[in-house]
Write a protein that holds these residues in place. Sequence first.
Motif, short mmCIF file in Angstrom:
data_model
loop_
_atom_site.label_atom_id
_atom_site.label_comp_id
_atom_site.label_asym_id
_atom_site.label_seq_id
_atom_site.Cartn_x
_atom_site.Cartn_y
_atom_site.Cartn_z
N THR A 1 74.10 -18.38 14.71
CA THR A 1 74.43 -19.62 15.41
C THR A 1 73.27 -20.09 16.26
N ASN B 1 70.63 -21.69 14.08
CA ASN B 1 71.06 -23.03 13.68
C ASN B 1 70.86 -24.03 14.82
N GLN B 2 71.16 -23.64 16.04
CA GLN B 2 70.97 -24.53 17.19
C GLN B 2 69.50 -24.83 17.43
N VAL C 1 67.10 -24.91 15.26
CA VAL C 1 66.54 -25.75 14.21
C VAL C 1 67.10 -27.17 14.27
N THR C 2 68.42 -27.29 14.37
CA THR C 2 69.07 -28.60 14.26
C THR C 2 69.06 -29.40 15.56
N LYS C 3 69.13 -28.72 16.71
CA LYS C 3 69.24 -29.43 17.98
C LYS C 3 67.94 -29.44 18.77
N ASN D 1 64.82 -28.48 17.39
CA ASN D 1 63.67 -28.62 16.49
C ASN D 1 62.61 -27.55 16.78
N TRP E 1 61.33 -24.57 15.31
CA TRP E 1 61.26 -23.76 14.09
C TRP E 1 60.58 -22.42 14.34
#
Length: 293
Positions: A244, A247-248, A250-252, A254, A256
Motif C-alpha cells: 500500500t 502504491n501511495q 507512486v500514484t500520489k 510521484n 518512484w
Amino acid sequence: MAATLTAGAPARPRKLLASRKTRVGILYALPVVVYLLVLFVYPIFSTLLLSLKDADGSFTLHWYADALTGVNLSVLFTTLRISAETAVLSLVFGFVLAQAITRLKPILAGLAMLVVVVPHFVSALVRTYGWIIMLGDKGLVNESLPGGPYQLLYNELGVVIGTTSMMLPYTVLLLYGVMRGVDRRLLAAAASMGAGRVTIFRRVYLPLVAPGLASAGLLSFILSLGYYITPALMGGPNQTMIATLINQQVTKENQWNGAAAQGVILLVLTLAGLLLVKIVSSLGASRRRRNGS
C-alpha cells in the motif's frame, strides 16, 4: 599427459556444441531465457538502479535510509507483524482442515478439496468485498453474534481475517499433500506399543509433518508480505503495509525512487523467506532419508 588434457579441454565444449541434440536444446531454451531476461531480470535490475539514484542521477543510499526510518520503518514492522499473524492462523486452521480431509473417503476428500480450492479462482477483489459485507455492522457475522455490533473492519483484526482467508487454500493444499504421505502404519505401531493419542501425535505424527508445516507457514508469510488488495480495503491508517505504501508513493507522491527502494526491501525479505523454505525442505528431506534408511 597434462598437455594432452589441456589440449583436449577446449575441444570438449566445441564437440558438445557440434551435437545436433545440444543445438536443438539451446534453440528451444532460447525463448524462455529471453522471456526471463526481459520480463524478470531487467525489471529487477532497473528497480535496483532506480532505488540507488538521486534526483540528479547520482548514486545515493538516501532512499534506503528513508525506508528504514520513521513512518516507513513502522510500516515495515506492521507488514511483518500482520504477515506473521496471517501465517500462524493459516497454519492453525489449515492444519485442522487438512487433517479432517485426510480422514475422509477419497471421493469425499476430493469434494472437500474442491470446496477449498474453487473459491481461490474467484477474484481476490470480489472475495474481499464479500468479507466487507459479512463483517460490516449490519453483516451476517455481527447479526449472528450477541452484544454486537463489533468493530470487525478497518482495523488489524479485519486485515488478518481477510488475509488468512486468502492464504488458507495454499496452506491446506500443502498440508494435505504432506499428511497424505504419512505412513499410517507408524501410528498403528506406536499405538500397539501402548502410546496414547497425545504421545503419538507429539512424538510420531508431528515430526513427520513438521517440514510441511514449516513450508506452509513460510509460504503464507511470504505471500502476505506483498499482499495489497485485502489490507488496503479492510484495514485502516494504522494497518498500512508495504504494498500500500508503494502504491501511495507512486500514484500520489510521484516518488518512484522511494517506491523502488521499498520494492527492493520487499524482494530481499521474500528471497530470504524462500531461502528459508529451501533450507527447511532440505532438512526435512534429509531427515526422511535417514528415517528410511
